[in-house]
Design an enzyme around this catalytic site. Structure first.
Site, PDB file in Angstrom:
ATOM      1  N   ASP A 242      62.789  82.431  20.377  1.00  0.00           N
ATOM      2  CA  ASP A 242      63.774  81.369  20.256  1.00  0.00           C
ATOM      3  C   ASP A 242      63.469  80.214  21.203  1.00  0.00           C
ATOM      4  O   ASP A 242      63.096  80.427  22.363  1.00  0.00           O
ATOM      5  CB  ASP A 242      65.154  81.956  20.579  1.00  0.00           C
ATOM      6  CG  ASP A 242      66.250  80.929  20.574  1.00  0.00           C
ATOM      7  OD1 ASP A 242      66.636  80.499  19.479  1.00  0.00           O
ATOM      8  OD2 ASP A 242      66.725  80.552  21.668  1.00  0.00           O
ATOM      9  N   GLU A 311      59.973  79.537  17.184  1.00  0.00           N
ATOM     10  CA  GLU A 311      60.900  78.524  16.687  1.00  0.00           C
ATOM     11  C   GLU A 311      60.588  77.195  17.374  1.00  0.00           C
ATOM     12  O   GLU A 311      60.857  77.010  18.556  1.00  0.00           O
ATOM     13  CB  GLU A 311      62.349  78.926  16.988  1.00  0.00           C
ATOM     14  CG  GLU A 311      63.347  77.909  16.450  1.00  0.00           C
ATOM     15  CD  GLU A 311      64.719  78.015  17.090  1.00  0.00           C
ATOM     16  OE1 GLU A 311      65.708  77.700  16.408  1.00  0.00           O
ATOM     17  OE2 GLU A 311      64.804  78.407  18.271  1.00  0.00           O
TER      18      GLU A 311
END
Length: 595
Positions: A242, A311
């Protein structure tokens, strides 16, 4: 994590471009063998995989407390098998105060009671591996919760944690305490929070309860690598990483320049050009270091590759830096999510030319030896059926199924689920509920409503307890049970068929891809390997149109999949120059005529 300033900037460009965009003829033909290993294309387990994102709190509630849990995922795991999924990724399930729905982690090595226990996760991994499914965990390296033991010790200046986070002294202007610089949080306002006990500011790219870790401290780096090793030893098959492009910031803490966007609140991160807080060179290097941890584990265990998905909301040329370095001596992510093609550059009124260009602009930047991927949506984006049109969902699922590389599916996309209905008072998205006047614009709750299993109470998500977010009212019509009936033309059955066909592209030695558009707003994509030959034709327009000279006239074309509103059925023949109705899409099996 959603990068609001970048999304706003790129979407503004996309909208302005589409407003006056002409539909042009274009055609791209790519020999994909150069992008793979000599001995075969897509021969590693993940390179042609279908990876399914599970948002655990909204997937299945096994104990009827209103929130989904690990046992619920176990109970519904056969859905992955029946659909043809190869791996599934779990959004954060770690112990957390849930300020940002689990992305504020207070213990990287334990499970939040909301979802279950470590034993539940052990059972889930075992059950998945019995079914030949891989399990991928969300890994959140940028920040922790402000309730994490590291941060509490850092506040107290307890060694060795005193500089595990980014602490800076205040500056004073006319006697008034002010933050160290002008950096802004993705969740609006200053990215610096004053801590009264320590008498310093700490930096947070996201919520104030999510302090950023200090990756210039080698102890932090070692501890975060050990977290990866812990889960690898547990049996986890990979990680979705993330918010990785925010790991490092400018060491000099220089003010970021204005972006030039006017008429915006000064607290809005879009007002700054984030040249000192994202995509720093040190960040790229850290991704390469994380990859070394994974490769080392696979080598030591003489086992299959554990993967890393990153990401990164960025332009393609920047995203590709996360794959591999310039001289190809160090690898990073197995793939960096392709948000460019379907999220950052297309809107609901997209045309065939824009679709072709959005694919080409990503594929053209892909480094040799790297594998592409195709993402329609996730838990941070409005559902693709809402964002790009439910009338287009079958065409888009067919397209990402035949494009080369990894297919990513967010839960519900396989049934054509649209955004749910949530009010600000019912919402949980921390940055959105701060201002109910803009909630409908900024919230991520709409795409996080519970999965629609059937038309029973609460869509079969649980047995009737009030759900953490309301179940969409659309579940009576859009649900898995209704769409799973054999022989029914449904979004799910279209999805299931394309996933089955995708497996034909595995372990091939030859791969040709051709795609493009015609001025009449018809898009095509043709994929030819040594064992499979298919073509997708899609009328992106609102009127009936012929399919022109995309395909070889010396071939027969058999319909293998058609969208739900098409009059064509499986097994029908399609004539060259045949017509397509508005929004109609067909996947055709191409068979050359014998000479």
């Amino acid at each position: 994590m959603r990068y609001y300033w970048f999304l706003a900037f790129v979407l503004l460009l996309a909208l302005s471009a589409s407003a006056g965009a002409k539909i042009k003829a274009t055609r791209y033909t790519l020999d994909l063998q150069g992008n793979s290993k000599i001995e075969g294309l897509y021969d590693d387990w993940w390179q042609n995989a279908v990876i399914y994102q599970v948002y655990p709190r909204s997937f299945k509630d096994s104990d009827n407390d209103g929130s989904g849990d690990l046992q619920g995922i176990i109970d519904k795991m056969d859905h992955f098998v029946n659909t043809g999924i190869n791996a599934f990724w779990l959004s954060p399930i770690y112990k957390s105060p849930q300020v940002d729905n689990g992305y504020d982690i207070m213990d990287y090595r334990d499970i939040d009671p909301l979802y279950g226990t470590l034993e539940d996760l052990r059972k889930l991994v075992d059950e998945a591996h019995k079914r030949n499914l891989k399990v991928i965990l969300d890994y959140v390296p940028n920040h922790t919760s402000d309730q994490h033991a590291w941060f509490l010790n850092s506040v107290n200046r307890t060694a060795p944690y005193d500089d595990y986070y980014i602490w800076k002294n205040a500056t004073y202007v006319n006697g008034t305490r002010t933050p160290p610089n002008n950096w802004l949080s993705a969740f609006y306002g200053s990215a610096w929070e004053w801590n009264e006990q320590r008498q310093q500011y700490y930096y947070h790219m996201f919520a104030a309860q999510q302090p950023d870790l200090n990756y210039r401290n080698p102890n932090v780096v070692n501890d975060m690598k050990d977290v990866l090793r812990y889960w690898l030893n547990f049996g986890i098959d990979g990680f979705r990483m993330d918010a990785v492009n925010t790991l490092f910031e400018d060491i000099l803490l220089r003010d970021e320049p204005p972006s030039g966007n006017s008429g915006i609140s000064p607290d809005d991160p879009v007002t700054l050009d984030h040249i000192y807080t994202i995509n720093q060179n040190e960040t790229i290097d850290m991704i390469y270091q994380f990859r070394e941890v994974l490769d080392e584990f696979s080598a030591q265990n003489k086992s299959y590759n554990r993967i890393m998905m990153t990401e990164v909301y960025a332009t393609p040329n920047i995203s590709m830096r996360y794959y591999i370095n310039e001289d190809h001596t160090r690898r990073g992510a197995h793939f960096s999510f392709n948000f460019w093609t379907f999220i950052l550059t297309l809107n609901k009124d997209f045309n065939a030319f824009q679709l072709a260009e959005s694919i080409q602009s990503w594929q053209a930047e892909l480094p040799i030896g790297c594998t592409s991927n195709w993402v329609l949506g996730n838990h941070d984006q409005r559902r693709v059926s809402t964002r790009l049109g439910v009338e287009n969902i079958d065409a888009l699922n067919m397209l990402i199924g035949i494009l080369p590389g990894v297919q990513i599916t967010y839960q519900g996309e396989e049934i054509g689920a649209e955004d749910g209905e949530v009010t600000c008072e019912e919402g949980y998205d921390p940055q959105a509920i701060k201002n109910c006047s803009t909630y409908n614009i900024t919230t991520r709750d709409f795409e996080r409503t519970p999965y629609q299993w059937d038309n029973s109470t609460n869509a079969g998500f649980n047995e009737g307890h009030k759900t953490w977010l309301p179940v969409s009212e659309k579940y009576h019509k859009t649900n898995l049970a209704a769409e799973s009936l054999s022989g029914l033309k449904s979004h799910y059955n279209v999805y299931k068929q394309i996933v089955e066909i995708k497996q034909e592209f595995k372990n091939t030695t030859r791969d040709m891809l051709s795609f493009g558009s015609h001025p009449n707003n018809v898009f095509y994509c043709e994929r030819k390997t040594d064992s499979a030959h298919y073509a997708l034709v899609f009328n992106a327009g609102n009127t009936e149109q012929p399919v022109y000279d995309f395909l070889d006239v010396n071939s027969t074309l058999e319909v293998v999949i058609s969208n739900v509103n098409s009059q064509y059925k499986k097994g029908d023949s399609f004539e060259i120059l045949g017509n397509l109705q508005a929004k109609e899409s067909l996947l055709l099996k191409v068979t050359p005529l014998e000479e």
